[in-house]
Write a protein that holds these residues in place. Structure first.
Motif, PDB file in Angstrom:
ATOM      1  N   THR A  55      28.279  64.019  45.489  1.00 32.87           N
ATOM      2  CA  THR A  55      27.860  65.091  46.389  1.00 32.87           C
ATOM      3  C   THR A  55      28.858  66.229  46.248  1.00 32.87           C
ATOM      4  OG1 THR A  55      29.167  64.429  48.324  1.00 32.87           O
ATOM      5  CG2 THR A  55      27.037  63.321  47.989  1.00 32.87           C
ATOM      6  N   ASN A  77      23.406  64.574  40.679  1.00 33.59           N
ATOM      7  CA  ASN A  77      23.997  65.136  41.892  1.00 33.59           C
ATOM      8  C   ASN A  77      23.025  65.122  43.067  1.00 33.59           C
ATOM      9  OD1 ASN A  77      26.241  66.594  43.173  1.00 33.59           O
ATOM     10  ND2 ASN A  77      24.789  68.281  43.305  1.00 33.59           N
ATOM     11  N   TYR A  78      23.543  64.720  44.228  1.00 26.69           N
ATOM     12  CA  TYR A  78      22.770  64.758  45.473  1.00 26.69           C
ATOM     13  C   TYR A  78      23.036  66.112  46.119  1.00 26.69           C
ATOM     14  CZ  TYR A  78      21.017  63.291  50.083  1.00 26.69           C
ATOM     15  OH  TYR A  78      20.321  63.193  51.267  1.00 26.69           O
ATOM     16  N   ALA A  80      21.787  70.675  45.522  1.00 28.37           N
ATOM     17  CA  ALA A  80      21.385  71.683  44.546  1.00 28.37           C
ATOM     18  C   ALA A  80      22.579  72.334  43.856  1.00 28.37           C
ATOM     19  CB  ALA A  80      20.521  72.746  45.220  1.00 28.37           C
ATOM     20  N   VAL A  82      26.018  72.854  41.977  1.00 32.65           N
ATOM     21  CA  VAL A  82      26.777  72.043  41.018  1.00 32.65           C
ATOM     22  C   VAL A  82      28.119  72.700  40.685  1.00 32.65           C
ATOM     23  CG1 VAL A  82      24.778  70.891  39.987  1.00 32.65           C
ATOM     24  CG2 VAL A  82      25.512  73.115  39.090  1.00 32.65           C
ATOM     25  N   SER A  98      22.058  66.415  36.553  1.00 33.71           N
ATOM     26  CA  SER A  98      20.848  66.829  37.269  1.00 33.71           C
ATOM     27  C   SER A  98      21.199  67.164  38.712  1.00 33.71           C
ATOM     28  CB  SER A  98      19.774  65.730  37.218  1.00 33.71           C
ATOM     29  OG  SER A  98      20.200  64.577  37.923  1.00 33.71           O
ATOM     30  N   ASN A  99      20.303  67.888  39.368  1.00 31.91           N
ATOM     31  CA  ASN A  99      20.532  68.249  40.769  1.00 31.91           C
ATOM     32  C   ASN A  99      19.227  68.137  41.542  1.00 31.91           C
ATOM     33  OD1 ASN A  99      19.267  70.472  39.648  1.00 31.91           O
ATOM     34  ND2 ASN A  99      20.549  71.980  40.674  1.00 31.91           N
ATOM     35  N   THR A 100      19.191  68.714  42.750  1.00 34.06           N
ATOM     36  CA  THR A 100      17.996  68.587  43.600  1.00 34.06           C
ATOM     37  C   THR A 100      17.535  69.964  44.078  1.00 34.06           C
ATOM     38  OG1 THR A 100      19.319  68.256  45.611  1.00 34.06           O
ATOM     39  CG2 THR A 100      18.706  66.291  44.365  1.00 34.06           C
ATOM     40  N   VAL A 306      16.813  62.729  43.465  1.00 34.04           N
ATOM     41  CA  VAL A 306      17.833  61.974  42.742  1.00 34.04           C
ATOM     42  C   VAL A 306      17.214  60.734  42.102  1.00 34.04           C
ATOM     43  CG1 VAL A 306      19.925  60.571  42.999  1.00 34.04           C
ATOM     44  CG2 VAL A 306      19.783  62.795  44.116  1.00 34.04           C
ATOM     45  N   ASP A 321      15.091  67.595  36.685  1.00 30.82           N
ATOM     46  CA  ASP A 321      15.968  68.614  37.259  1.00 30.82           C
ATOM     47  C   ASP A 321      17.296  68.694  36.518  1.00 30.82           C
ATOM     48  OD1 ASP A 321      14.174  69.342  39.413  1.00 30.82           O
ATOM     49  OD2 ASP A 321      14.686  67.421  40.347  1.00 30.82           O
ATOM     50  N   VAL A 323      20.372  70.095  34.666  1.00 35.48           N
ATOM     51  CA  VAL A 323      21.075  71.371  34.743  1.00 35.48           C
ATOM     52  C   VAL A 323      21.538  71.776  33.354  1.00 35.48           C
ATOM     53  CG1 VAL A 323      23.046  72.604  35.732  1.00 35.48           C
ATOM     54  CG2 VAL A 323      21.847  70.881  37.102  1.00 35.48           C
TER      55      VAL A 323
END
Length: 328
Positions: A55, A77-78, A80, A82, A98-100, A306, A321, A323
């Motif tokens: 996080t 990643n939990y 958006a 980064v 990756s992200n959200t 996630v 998702d 990045v």
């Protein structure tokens, strides 16, 4: 990695439904205490995991990634943002990130409007009067704030959250202006009746309210520095629900204390939990503990993203998702 149950390490407590689903799908190490991992614990995690789920409270820098084993292939990643992850180093080491994105856009936009109203209508001052028991009745001149209808709102960063803020603010009768790396699609701008400013300096000098909705990157660090803050009108308000590092907090504090700005609403801070104590003393400042995305619905949606990113990766495909460093 088809047909293989991945080893997943989660660095913070997540909503129960998300943790349960992860346990069903993967070989998961969950966090029992809702406190950030120590550096030593993060080192152990990157040495043992196929997938790390961090996080924003976890610093995934080059030094940490340099200690990762070859097993680590995905950082899911939990959240958006980064900016706490060295995405470039990760890519060099063959680790996907990756992200959200979008999961918390509506919730953060709600909180942005809440802060705009709280500052301009002096809501915390009213709460303090009521909680102290000192209220002695209505008065024509007590706690007068400002009307937001008709005011100019300048949005810094017109992505998902910025556009969601614009939709809400327009419903309140505000005039929408924005600065972004590039213009949004003409159809979106027309729907929002949004005016694009190529020059950030020119925009903020004319706004009644400025909302920070851009990510923290090297190019946005202290984007609102002392010089730019001084361009704002003395009766203007600034609100930040993005990242604290975008504003020079010391410069902002000086201006608020001097009366050179009418107020500020801050959900994020430049130095995390180490908030400038002088900010706490100001009646024209509303401070919140990074609550922008704190809804049950939003946090569950983040968890679902996630899970989807990890599951897609486990099935041998690119996470939806992912990045890409070049887009940061």
């Amino acid at each position: 990695m088809p047909n293989q149950k991945l080893s997943v390490v989660v660095t913070r407590r997540l909503p129960e439904h998300v943790e349960t689903r992860m346990t069903e799908l993967f070989n998961v190490s969950l966090r029992s205490d809702d406190v950030p991992m120590t550096r030593e614990e993060l080192v152990e995690a990157v040495k043992t995991a196929d997938v790390l789920v961090p996080t924003l409270t976890d610093k995934i820098d080059a030094g940490l990634l340099g200690q990762a084993s070859e097993k680590l292939k995905l950082i899911a990643n939990y959240g958006a943002g980064v900016d706490h992850i060295d995405v470039h180093t990760a890519r060099q080491r063959g680790i996907l990130v990756s992200n959200t994105p979008g999961a918390a856009a509506e919730d953060t936009a709600d909180m942005t409007m809440a802060l705009i109203l709280a500052v301009t209508r002096r809501i915390p001052e009213g709460l303090a009067v009521m909680q102290s028991g000192d209220w002695d009745g209505w008065s024509p001149t007590a706690l007068m704030g400002g009307r937001i209808s008709g005011r100019r709102l300048g949005i810094l960063g017109m992505g998902r959250i910025g556009q969601a803020v614009a939709r809400r603010a327009r419903a309140f009768g505000m005039q929408i202006h924005y600065h972004n790396r590039k213009k949004v699609h003409e159809g979106i701008a027309n729907d929002l009746e949004a005016t694009y400013w190529e020059s950030l300096d020119q925009m903020i000098a004319r706004m009644d309210v400025v909302s920070i909705n851009c990510p923290h990157t090297p190019s946005t660090y202290h984007l609102m520095n002392a010089r730019r803050l001084k361009l704002m009108k003395p009766d203007a308000v600034i609100v930040n629900t993005s990242r604290g590092e975008v504003i020079d907090e010391n410069a902002l504090t000086r201006m608020l204390r001097a009366g050179d700005l009418a107020g500020a609403g801050l959900d994020v801070f430049e130095h995390g939990t180490q908030i400038n104590p002088r900010l706490r003393e100001l009646k024209n400042v509303v401070l919140l503990p990074h609550m922008g995305s704190a809804t049950r619905e939003g946090r569950l949606e983040m968890g679902e993203k996630v899970l989807l990113n990890i599951k897609t990766f486990a099935d041998g495909h690119r996470p939806p998702d992912q990045v890409v460093p070049g887009t940061l």
